[in-house]
Design an enzyme around this catalytic site. Sequence first.
Site, PDB file in Angstrom:
ATOM      1  N   HIS A  83      47.924 -78.789  10.585  1.00  0.00           N
ATOM      2  CA  HIS A  83      48.515 -80.063  11.037  1.00  0.00           C
ATOM      3  C   HIS A  83      48.097 -80.235  12.498  1.00  0.00           C
ATOM      4  O   HIS A  83      47.987 -79.255  13.239  1.00  0.00           O
ATOM      5  CB  HIS A  83      50.038 -80.042  11.063  1.00  0.00           C
ATOM      6  CG  HIS A  83      50.727 -79.764   9.765  1.00  0.00           C
ATOM      7  ND1 HIS A  83      50.929 -78.500   9.288  1.00  0.00           N
ATOM      8  CD2 HIS A  83      51.316 -80.606   8.875  1.00  0.00           C
ATOM      9  CE1 HIS A  83      51.611 -78.571   8.140  1.00  0.00           C
ATOM     10  NE2 HIS A  83      51.859 -79.827   7.864  1.00  0.00           N
TER      11      HIS A  83
ATOM     12  N   ASP B 181      50.223 -78.294  14.856  1.00  0.00           N
ATOM     13  CA  ASP B 181      50.164 -76.826  14.815  1.00  0.00           C
ATOM     14  C   ASP B 181      49.238 -76.301  15.888  1.00  0.00           C
ATOM     15  O   ASP B 181      49.464 -75.230  16.441  1.00  0.00           O
ATOM     16  CB  ASP B 181      49.547 -76.303  13.497  1.00  0.00           C
ATOM     17  CG  ASP B 181      50.236 -76.781  12.254  1.00  0.00           C
ATOM     18  OD1 ASP B 181      51.432 -77.092  12.323  1.00  0.00           O
ATOM     19  OD2 ASP B 181      49.561 -76.833  11.199  1.00  0.00           O
TER      20      ASP B 181
HETATM   21  C1  XLS Z   1      55.966 -78.634   2.988  1.00  0.00           C
HETATM   22  C2  XLS Z   1      54.567 -78.829   2.665  1.00  0.00           C
HETATM   23  C3  XLS Z   1      53.642 -78.838   3.863  1.00  0.00           C
HETATM   24  C4  XLS Z   1      52.329 -79.479   3.499  1.00  0.00           C
HETATM   25  C5  XLS Z   1      51.511 -79.907   4.663  1.00  0.00           C
HETATM   26  O1  XLS Z   1      56.783 -78.286   2.144  1.00  0.00           O
HETATM   27  O2  XLS Z   1      54.181 -77.860   1.740  1.00  0.00           O
HETATM   28  O3  XLS Z   1      53.462 -77.552   4.347  1.00  0.00           O
HETATM   29  O4  XLS Z   1      51.557 -78.640   2.696  1.00  0.00           O
HETATM   30  O5  XLS Z   1      52.143 -80.840   5.431  1.00  0.00           O
END
Ligand code: XLS
Length: 439
Positions: free
Chosen positions: A100, A103
């Site tokens: 993300h 991140d």
């Molecule tokens: C949350 C999601 C997230 C997505 C990416 O539950 O799994 O991690 O994969 O935003």
Amino acid sequence: MAAFPDIPKIRYEGPDSKNPLAFRFYNEDEIVEGKTMKEQLRFSVAYWHTMRGTGSDPFGAPTMLRPWEGAQDTVDNAIRRVRVFFEFCEKLGAPFFCFHDRDIAPEGSTLAETNRNLDAVVKVVKEEMQRTGVRLLWGTANLFSHPRYVHGAATSCNADVFAYAAAQVKKALEITKELDGAGYVFWGGREGYTTLWNTDMKRELDHLARFLHMAVEYAKEIGFKGQFYIEPKPKEPTKHQYDFDAAACINFLRTYGLAPYFKLNIETNHATLAGHNVEHELEYAGMQGFLGSVDANTGDLLLGWDTDQFPTDIYLTTKIMLVFLKYGGLAPGGVNFDAKVRRESFEPIDLFYAHIGGMDTFAKGLKIAAQIRADGELDRLLKERYSSWDTGIGAEIEAGKHDFKSLEKYMLEKGEAAPNRSGRQELIENIVNRYILPR
Ligand code: XLS
Ligand code: NI
Ligand code: NI
């Protein structure tokens, strides 16, 4: 300075190995169904869990020991973390990663400053990608952590928040393109609601569709060719997530004319939270041409939330790989470990154990799935089960040669339907066990 000086490059040593820092099944160059395991599985490390997971939970403080982290989350700190991440991926032998925007770089006090931070870090990410050959499976934007997104992003009641989210995704698409991402994911974040008393659902969904059309248009404009994905999830953080499951997502995409531009990124534990299992979600997506990528993890039968554990169940990975092989493989998607080490597993080396286990379990699942397909026994049983449709009245119905009146005539003449045959579930389960437990 290396972050994992005592950890060697993880290598394949074969099923008899007892070395906890080696693969027993993942042999990246081994050919399975015409491709190397590396090409078939397209493993990806999730930046958020691996680098940003702290081990905190609603009852306790962070536990993770991450000696490379500075006291402040500055851009310098973020850059140091990027170098650690690529050292990790390189030693592990994972060909892809996902991230993300928030991140990888700290948020500034304005959008402009945040974007500058991002640019500074992306430069280093690109450098490290070139150095290691690790590639980007997909990028995404975090549209849920910051308090501005309290009511959602594209479905917020606050139009300014929609605009902010649009600016954020615009930038995230640009950096995903810059890093040559094979895809871009929209997981719904806080796109959902808790009570209809304060929610105009129709308006929110119209806005979400408008938002995704803008993303499609902007991708075209900048020449981003990666695959767009929606990641279904039924609940958490909101009570009613709009992207509940594959069926809800596909219906939404078709309703709003978005179907040609999206596939689905199916996450194991999201499927179970929706009351399905992952193979149901994959098959439902696959049969309609929406099978994209997988967020590989697992939940806990006794815990009803998104625990994001590493997958170690060979039945699970076999089932997942059976569906992907049936629909022509994972590319341009991959097996992304959207999974985190437990709060109690707080040492850096646990990150290696976790990923090695997940990769080995998928590699073994791939091999078992390929063997099941090669032998064809399950396929034969399936075909036999539907054989009444291959000839006679079944074939005629499928060919569109009948209506209610002609079928009534057929049955009035025949008097009673042909007897049913056993479904043989237990036999089939025993056959599957022959592959899972050969000796
Ligand atoms: C949350 C999601 C997230 C997505 C990416 O539950 O799994 O991690 O994969 O935003
Ligand atoms: Ni996910
Ligand atoms: Ni999740």
